[in-house]
Structures are given as structure tokens and as C-alpha cells.
Design a protein around this motif. Sequence first.
Motif, mmCIF file in Angstrom:
data_model
loop_
_atom_site.group_PDB
_atom_site.id
_atom_site.type_symbol
_atom_site.label_atom_id
_atom_site.label_comp_id
_atom_site.label_asym_id
_atom_site.label_seq_id
_atom_site.Cartn_x
_atom_site.Cartn_y
_atom_site.Cartn_z
ATOM 1 N N ALA A 1 0.853 -1.173 0.217
ATOM 2 C CA ALA A 1 0.076 -0.009 -0.040
ATOM 3 C C ALA A 1 0.821 1.344 0.191
ATOM 4 N N GLN A 2 1.994 1.401 0.846
ATOM 5 C CA GLN A 2 2.961 2.311 0.780
ATOM 6 C C GLN A 2 3.512 2.584 -0.568
ATOM 7 N N PHE A 3 3.913 1.477 -1.141
ATOM 8 C CA PHE A 3 4.630 1.566 -2.423
ATOM 9 C C PHE A 3 3.793 2.342 -3.592
ATOM 10 N N LEU A 4 2.536 1.720 -3.488
ATOM 11 C CA LEU A 4 1.375 2.366 -4.250
ATOM 12 C C LEU A 4 1.067 3.714 -4.323
ATOM 13 N N ALA A 5 1.102 4.191 -2.968
ATOM 14 C CA ALA A 5 1.037 5.454 -2.636
ATOM 15 C C ALA A 5 2.157 6.339 -3.016
ATOM 16 N N GLU A 6 3.166 5.864 -2.916
ATOM 17 C CA GLU A 6 4.368 6.498 -3.460
ATOM 18 C C GLU A 6 4.594 6.929 -4.992
ATOM 19 N N LYS A 7 3.962 5.721 -5.792
ATOM 20 C CA LYS A 7 4.192 5.770 -6.991
ATOM 21 C C LYS A 7 3.107 6.738 -7.632
ATOM 22 N N GLU A 8 1.674 6.731 -6.837
ATOM 23 C CA GLU A 8 0.689 7.772 -7.376
ATOM 24 C C GLU A 8 1.207 9.254 -7.120
ATOM 25 N N GLU A 9 1.887 9.459 -5.868
ATOM 26 C CA GLU A 9 2.470 10.900 -5.527
ATOM 27 C C GLU A 9 3.445 11.113 -6.631
ATOM 28 N N GLU A 10 4.265 10.211 -7.119
ATOM 29 C CA GLU A 10 5.503 10.617 -8.255
ATOM 30 C C GLU A 10 4.675 10.754 -9.059
ATOM 31 N N GLU A 11 3.888 9.949 -9.833
ATOM 32 C CA GLU A 11 2.954 10.450 -10.961
ATOM 33 C C GLU A 11 2.384 11.767 -10.989
ATOM 34 N N LYS A 12 1.704 11.975 -9.926
ATOM 35 C CA LYS A 12 0.996 13.474 -9.963
ATOM 36 C C LYS A 12 2.199 14.532 -9.848
ATOM 37 N N ARG A 13 3.470 14.508 -9.348
ATOM 38 C CA ARG A 13 4.563 15.174 -9.397
ATOM 39 C C ARG A 13 5.002 15.347 -10.796
ATOM 40 N N LYS A 14 5.124 14.381 -11.497
ATOM 41 C CA LYS A 14 5.433 14.392 -12.766
ATOM 42 C C LYS A 14 4.522 15.155 -13.826
ATOM 43 N N ALA A 15 3.128 14.855 -13.484
ATOM 44 C CA ALA A 15 2.240 15.300 -14.366
ATOM 45 C C ALA A 15 2.194 17.166 -13.960
ATOM 46 N N LEU A 16 2.288 17.314 -12.884
ATOM 47 C CA LEU A 16 2.358 18.784 -12.324
ATOM 48 C C LEU A 16 3.414 19.217 -13.077
ATOM 49 N N MET A 17 4.583 18.780 -13.049
ATOM 50 C CA MET A 17 5.736 19.320 -13.715
ATOM 51 C C MET A 17 5.840 19.499 -15.073
ATOM 52 N N ASP A 18 4.998 18.425 -15.595
ATOM 53 C CA ASP A 18 4.954 18.422 -17.023
ATOM 54 C C ASP A 18 3.798 19.792 -17.523
ATOM 55 N N ALA A 19 2.877 19.937 -16.730
ATOM 56 C CA ALA A 19 1.829 20.926 -16.730
ATOM 57 C C ALA A 19 2.756 22.531 -16.914
ATOM 58 N N ASN A 20 3.543 22.484 -15.781
ATOM 59 C CA ASN A 20 4.231 23.601 -15.566
ATOM 60 C C ASN A 20 5.054 24.254 -16.668
ATOM 61 N N LEU A 21 5.802 23.081 -17.272
ATOM 62 C CA LEU A 21 6.753 23.192 -18.307
ATOM 63 C C LEU A 21 6.038 23.526 -19.739
ATOM 64 N N ALA A 22 4.860 22.854 -19.754
ATOM 65 C CA ALA A 22 4.131 23.460 -20.863
ATOM 66 C C ALA A 22 3.607 24.800 -20.838
ATOM 67 N N GLU A 23 3.156 25.420 -19.623
ATOM 68 C CA GLU A 23 2.717 26.462 -19.281
ATOM 69 C C GLU A 23 3.818 27.685 -19.740
ATOM 70 N N GLU A 24 5.135 27.368 -19.095
ATOM 71 C CA GLU A 24 6.233 27.825 -19.198
ATOM 72 C C GLU A 24 6.590 28.144 -20.847
ATOM 73 N N ALA A 25 6.716 26.971 -21.489
ATOM 74 C CA ALA A 25 7.125 27.009 -22.873
ATOM 75 C C ALA A 25 5.955 27.775 -23.561
ATOM 76 N N ALA A 26 4.627 27.731 -23.231
ATOM 77 C CA ALA A 26 3.436 28.558 -24.062
ATOM 78 C C ALA A 26 3.745 30.035 -23.762
ATOM 79 N N ALA A 27 4.089 30.368 -22.345
ATOM 80 C CA ALA A 27 4.280 31.854 -22.200
ATOM 81 C C ALA A 27 5.588 32.287 -22.662
ATOM 82 N N GLU A 28 6.448 31.565 -22.864
ATOM 83 C CA GLU A 28 7.860 31.854 -23.765
ATOM 84 C C GLU A 28 7.516 32.212 -25.172
#
Length: 116
Positions: free
Chosen positions: A82-109
Motif C-alpha cells: 500500500a505504501q509503495f502504491l501511494a508513493e508511485k501515485e504521488e510520483e505520477e502526480k508530481r510528474k504530471a504537475l511538472m509537465d503541466a508547469n513546463l508546458a505553461e512556461e513553454a507557452a508563455a515563452e
Amino acid sequence: MDFVATTIVRSEDGVTFNKETRIQDKDREEGKKLKKNRKGPLLPVGKSLAEQLKENADKKDAEWKEQNNPFRPPPSMTDEEAQFLAEKEEEEKRKALMDANLAEEAAAEFKTARLS
């Protein structure tokens, strides 16, 4: 006519029958008494081969059904899983947030570069 054995032949080395043992008269007499007391053909002791095979097959079927029951609930997760799955889920959310931020920065640039 009775066949009467007076010796028993045995093998000591597993290859040749090289040892003979004489049967005592009293052993022969015991055998004759037992033979006289017996009536009819000897009946097998225990279950027949067919019954034994059916019993073994039934046991194997029961074990297989117990292990492969489609209606059995799945095994529950351990705390580590259960802990491993929770960590994996948090990591996926973090990656998705980073990708969204990167896309916003690229669009702004791109917007600022287009306007300049």
C-alpha cells in the motif's frame, strides 16, 4: 500336488542369488495350517486400485479447485504494498504537475517571443 519350498534363495550383492536359507519344518507346518484355514481365494486387503486412483484424483481436484477458485476474493495488500502504491501515485502526480508547469512556461515563452 503341493509345491513345498525347502529353501529360500536371496541375493547379497544384488546381482546373483548366492545365498540359500533352509526353511525349518515347523515353519512349513505353520504355512500348511494357515493354508488349510483359508477358505476360497484370498481377498485383497483395503481398497481396490480403481478406488484408490479415484480417491487420489478427487483429492487433486479438490486441491486445484481450492487454489484456483474464481469466486475467491483476491488477497489483501500488505502495508508495504500500500505504501509503495501511494508513493508511485504521488510520483505520477508530481510528474504530471511538472509537465503541466513546463508546458505553461513553454507557452508563455512562445507568446512573449511572438509578441516581440
